[in-house]
Scaffold this motif. Structure first.
Motif, mmCIF file in Angstrom:
data_model
loop_
_atom_site.group_PDB
_atom_site.id
_atom_site.type_symbol
_atom_site.label_atom_id
_atom_site.label_comp_id
_atom_site.label_asym_id
_atom_site.label_seq_id
_atom_site.Cartn_x
_atom_site.Cartn_y
_atom_site.Cartn_z
ATOM 1 N N MET A 1 0.847 -1.191 0.000
ATOM 2 C CA MET A 1 0.000 0.000 0.000
ATOM 3 C C MET A 1 0.887 1.248 0.000
ATOM 4 S SD MET A 1 -2.846 1.225 2.812
ATOM 5 C CE MET A 1 -3.661 -0.366 2.774
ATOM 6 N N GLU A 2 0.613 2.181 -0.938
ATOM 7 C CA GLU A 2 1.391 3.404 -1.013
ATOM 8 C C GLU A 2 1.064 4.311 0.177
ATOM 9 O OE1 GLU A 2 0.793 5.310 -4.694
ATOM 10 O OE2 GLU A 2 1.636 3.680 -5.915
ATOM 11 N N MET A 3 2.052 5.155 0.504
ATOM 12 C CA MET A 3 1.900 6.001 1.680
ATOM 13 C C MET A 3 0.737 6.985 1.518
ATOM 14 S SD MET A 3 3.857 4.869 3.889
ATOM 15 C CE MET A 3 3.455 6.127 5.066
ATOM 16 N N THR A 4 0.504 7.452 0.295
ATOM 17 C CA THR A 4 -0.618 8.378 0.090
ATOM 18 C C THR A 4 -1.938 7.700 0.453
ATOM 19 O OG1 THR A 4 -0.672 7.704 -2.253
ATOM 20 C CG2 THR A 4 0.522 9.725 -1.698
ATOM 21 N N GLU A 5 -2.044 6.423 0.109
ATOM 22 C CA GLU A 5 -3.245 5.664 0.447
ATOM 23 C C GLU A 5 -3.344 5.465 1.955
ATOM 24 O OE1 GLU A 5 -5.467 1.421 -0.638
ATOM 25 O OE2 GLU A 5 -3.537 1.947 -1.585
ATOM 26 N N VAL A 6 -2.185 5.231 2.591
ATOM 27 C CA VAL A 6 -2.162 5.073 4.049
ATOM 28 C C VAL A 6 -2.635 6.347 4.728
ATOM 29 C CG1 VAL A 6 -0.679 4.752 6.071
ATOM 30 C CG2 VAL A 6 -0.355 3.315 4.035
ATOM 31 N N PHE A 7 -2.122 7.488 4.265
ATOM 32 C CA PHE A 7 -2.522 8.770 4.850
ATOM 33 C C PHE A 7 -4.014 9.026 4.643
ATOM 34 C CE2 PHE A 7 2.077 10.255 4.158
ATOM 35 C CZ PHE A 7 2.423 9.915 5.451
ATOM 36 N N GLY A 218 7.833 11.348 2.346
ATOM 37 C CA GLY A 218 6.645 10.514 2.487
ATOM 38 C C GLY A 218 6.888 9.040 2.271
ATOM 39 N N GLU A 219 8.009 8.538 2.773
ATOM 40 C CA GLU A 219 8.341 7.128 2.570
ATOM 41 C C GLU A 219 7.936 6.254 3.759
ATOM 42 O OE1 GLU A 219 12.491 7.164 1.797
ATOM 43 O OE2 GLU A 219 12.293 8.069 -0.205
ATOM 44 N N LYS A 220 7.605 6.872 4.897
ATOM 45 C CA LYS A 220 7.221 6.096 6.081
ATOM 46 C C LYS A 220 6.391 6.964 7.020
ATOM 47 C CE LYS A 220 11.665 7.187 8.279
ATOM 48 N NZ LYS A 220 12.880 6.638 8.919
ATOM 49 N N ILE A 221 5.789 6.298 7.984
ATOM 50 C CA ILE A 221 4.994 7.012 8.988
ATOM 51 C C ILE A 221 5.938 7.682 9.978
ATOM 52 C CG2 ILE A 221 3.350 6.774 10.891
ATOM 53 C CD1 ILE A 221 2.008 6.372 8.290
ATOM 54 N N LEU A 222 5.768 8.978 10.155
ATOM 55 C CA LEU A 222 6.584 9.732 11.103
ATOM 56 C C LEU A 222 5.679 10.477 12.076
ATOM 57 C CD1 LEU A 222 9.244 11.208 8.639
ATOM 58 C CD2 LEU A 222 9.612 9.397 10.330
ATOM 59 N N PHE A 223 6.121 10.526 13.327
ATOM 60 C CA PHE A 223 5.355 11.198 14.378
ATOM 61 C C PHE A 223 6.052 12.493 14.765
ATOM 62 C CE2 PHE A 223 4.292 6.757 14.690
ATOM 63 C CZ PHE A 223 2.940 6.740 14.981
ATOM 64 N N CYS A 224 5.274 13.543 15.021
ATOM 65 C CA CYS A 224 5.840 14.820 15.449
ATOM 66 C C CYS A 224 6.584 14.620 16.775
ATOM 67 C CB CYS A 224 4.731 15.856 15.628
ATOM 68 S SG CYS A 224 5.327 17.439 16.293
ATOM 69 N N LEU A 231 2.433 12.757 10.813
ATOM 70 C CA LEU A 231 2.656 13.907 9.931
ATOM 71 C C LEU A 231 2.605 13.510 8.465
ATOM 72 C CD1 LEU A 231 5.668 15.466 11.862
ATOM 73 C CD2 LEU A 231 3.271 16.129 12.050
ATOM 74 N N PHE A 232 2.085 14.410 7.642
ATOM 75 C CA PHE A 232 2.157 14.250 6.196
ATOM 76 C C PHE A 232 2.486 15.615 5.594
ATOM 77 C CE2 PHE A 232 -2.207 15.486 6.930
ATOM 78 C CZ PHE A 232 -2.511 16.335 5.879
ATOM 79 N N TYR A 233 3.167 15.608 4.459
ATOM 80 C CA TYR A 233 3.601 16.861 3.851
ATOM 81 C C TYR A 233 2.468 17.473 3.038
ATOM 82 C CZ TYR A 233 6.147 20.195 0.976
ATOM 83 O OH TYR A 233 6.560 21.345 0.346
ATOM 84 N N GLN A 234 2.363 18.801 3.100
ATOM 85 C CA GLN A 234 1.355 19.516 2.335
ATOM 86 C C GLN A 234 1.999 20.720 1.658
ATOM 87 O OE1 GLN A 234 -1.942 21.905 4.246
ATOM 88 N NE2 GLN A 234 -3.184 20.242 3.396
ATOM 89 N N GLU A 235 1.806 20.823 0.353
ATOM 90 C CA GLU A 235 2.346 21.953 -0.396
ATOM 91 C C GLU A 235 1.660 23.245 0.038
ATOM 92 O OE1 GLU A 235 4.759 22.164 -2.417
ATOM 93 O OE2 GLU A 235 5.209 20.078 -2.974
ATOM 94 N N VAL A 236 2.396 24.345 -0.065
ATOM 95 C CA VAL A 236 1.830 25.642 0.289
ATOM 96 C C VAL A 236 1.593 26.452 -0.971
ATOM 97 C CG1 VAL A 236 2.907 25.664 2.552
ATOM 98 C CG2 VAL A 236 4.117 26.663 0.590
ATOM 99 N N SER A 237 0.720 27.452 -0.872
ATOM 100 C CA SER A 237 0.431 28.301 -2.018
ATOM 101 C C SER A 237 1.601 29.249 -2.275
ATOM 102 C CB SER A 237 -0.848 29.109 -1.755
ATOM 103 O OG SER A 237 -0.634 30.016 -0.682
ATOM 104 N N GLN A 238 1.583 29.924 -3.422
ATOM 105 C CA GLN A 238 2.653 30.846 -3.789
ATOM 106 C C GLN A 238 2.746 32.001 -2.791
ATOM 107 O OE1 GLN A 238 4.836 30.351 -6.209
ATOM 108 N NE2 GLN A 238 5.951 32.224 -5.690
ATOM 109 N N ASP A 239 1.583 32.515 -2.385
ATOM 110 C CA ASP A 239 1.573 33.639 -1.445
ATOM 111 C C ASP A 239 2.183 33.227 -0.110
ATOM 112 O OD1 ASP A 239 0.359 35.190 -3.319
ATOM 113 O OD2 ASP A 239 -1.681 34.861 -2.570
ATOM 114 N N GLU A 240 1.824 32.008 0.338
ATOM 115 C CA GLU A 240 2.370 31.525 1.603
ATOM 116 C C GLU A 240 3.869 31.319 1.496
ATOM 117 O OE1 GLU A 240 -1.257 29.011 3.620
ATOM 118 O OE2 GLU A 240 -0.168 28.123 1.950
#
Length: 288
Positions: A1-7, A218-224, A231-240
């Motif tokens: 199962m891919e990590m995106t599916e896991v998330f 995003g290769e494994k489950i990581l905890f803060c 945690l999962f990575y999220q892209e930010v907008s240009q303004d941000e």
């Protein structure tokens, strides 16, 4: 199962678990809603028992006075009846005394009886009012309990549906991760959060750069490391992104300290020159 599916699964599971734990909490705390009604009813019943005890004691006293009054009346009537059969002055005095004492006792007892009967009537009325209030409270409490039972049953039905949804999501996920995830949501209501610009969106703490890069990979489950959320990575907008770049350009606190130190060095040099000039002036004054 891919990590995106896991998330994605964890996000769906989070929604289910948050609602599930909220329902379980409501089921556990719902009976407390009736505590005030239970306490009021218990207090009313206790007061009724105490008042009824006083009523019985007063009723016994009234019965005693009635018996004494009856005896006094009988004594007076007996004396009055025997007045027709007296044969001597001595008998007359004895009967007259009997009639007089009986009459006085009768009047005193009748006065006490009237007072106690009035108290008894008032207490009887108060008891009947209390009985009506207790009956009303019991009816309200029974209705509230029935409504609460229906409400709780509705919660339980919702829980069954949530359990089915949970059972559909969990397959394919690591059981240890699921266990930790459940524990986190019980504490924080959020078990999985995004990382944006290197910041955990759960606790708003800046993550170490290397760690943030691992999250982005995003290769494994990581905890803060600060709040223990997944945690999962999220892209930010240009303004941000531009706002973040501006923040970087402002420099760090260390840069501010370095600039401040340079200014202090310049001030020290100027102070040193001023002191040397002052010494020279004093030396010339002594020479003169």
């Amino acid at each position: 199962m891919e990590m995106t599916e896991v998330f994605d699964k964890l996000k769906s599971l989070q929604d289910v678990l948050v609602e599930k734990y909220d329902l379980e909490k409501q089921i556990a705390t719902s009976p407390k809603q009736l505590d005030s009604q239970d306490e009021l009813l218990a207090r009313l019943k206790k007061e009724y028992i105490e008042k009824n005890k006083s009523y019985e004691e007063l009723k016994t006293e009234v019965d005693r006075l009635k018996a004494e009054l009856s005896a006094a009346e009988a004594s007076r009537e007996s004396g009055e009846k025997n007045m027709d059969n007296i044969t001597s002055h001595r008998e007359y005095e004895a009967l007259d005394k009997q009639i007089s004492e009986a009459t006085e006792k009768e009047a005193a007892i009748r006065k006490d009886l009237v007072r106690e009967e009035k108290k008894l009537a008032e207490l009887d009325g108060s008891l009947k009012a209390d009985e009506a209030m207790i009956a009303s409270q019991e009816s309200d409490l029974n209705n509230s309990k029935a409504e609460l039972e229906n409400q709780i049953q509705g919660y339980k039905n919702q829980l069954e549906n949530l359990k089915k949804a949970e059972d559909e999501i969990i397959p394919g996920l690591d059981q240890e991760i699921v266990y930790k995830f459940q524990r986190i949501i019980q504490r924080n209501a959020q078990g999985i959060v995004a990382v944006r610009n290197g910041v955990c969106m759960g606790c708003q703490m800046i993550l170490p750069a290397q760690f943030a890069n691992e999250v982005r990979a995003g290769e494994k489950i990581l905890f803060c490391p600060y709040c223990s959320r997944i945690l999962f990575y999220q892209e930010v907008s240009q303004d941000e992104a531009e706002d973040y770049s501006t923040l970087e350009e402002t420099g760090s606190l260390a840069d501010f300290d370095d600039d401040f130190a340079e200014d202090r060095e310049d001030e020290d040099i100027e102070d040193g020159d001023n002191e040397n000039n002052l010494d020279d002036e004093k030396s010339m004054a002594y020479d003169d």
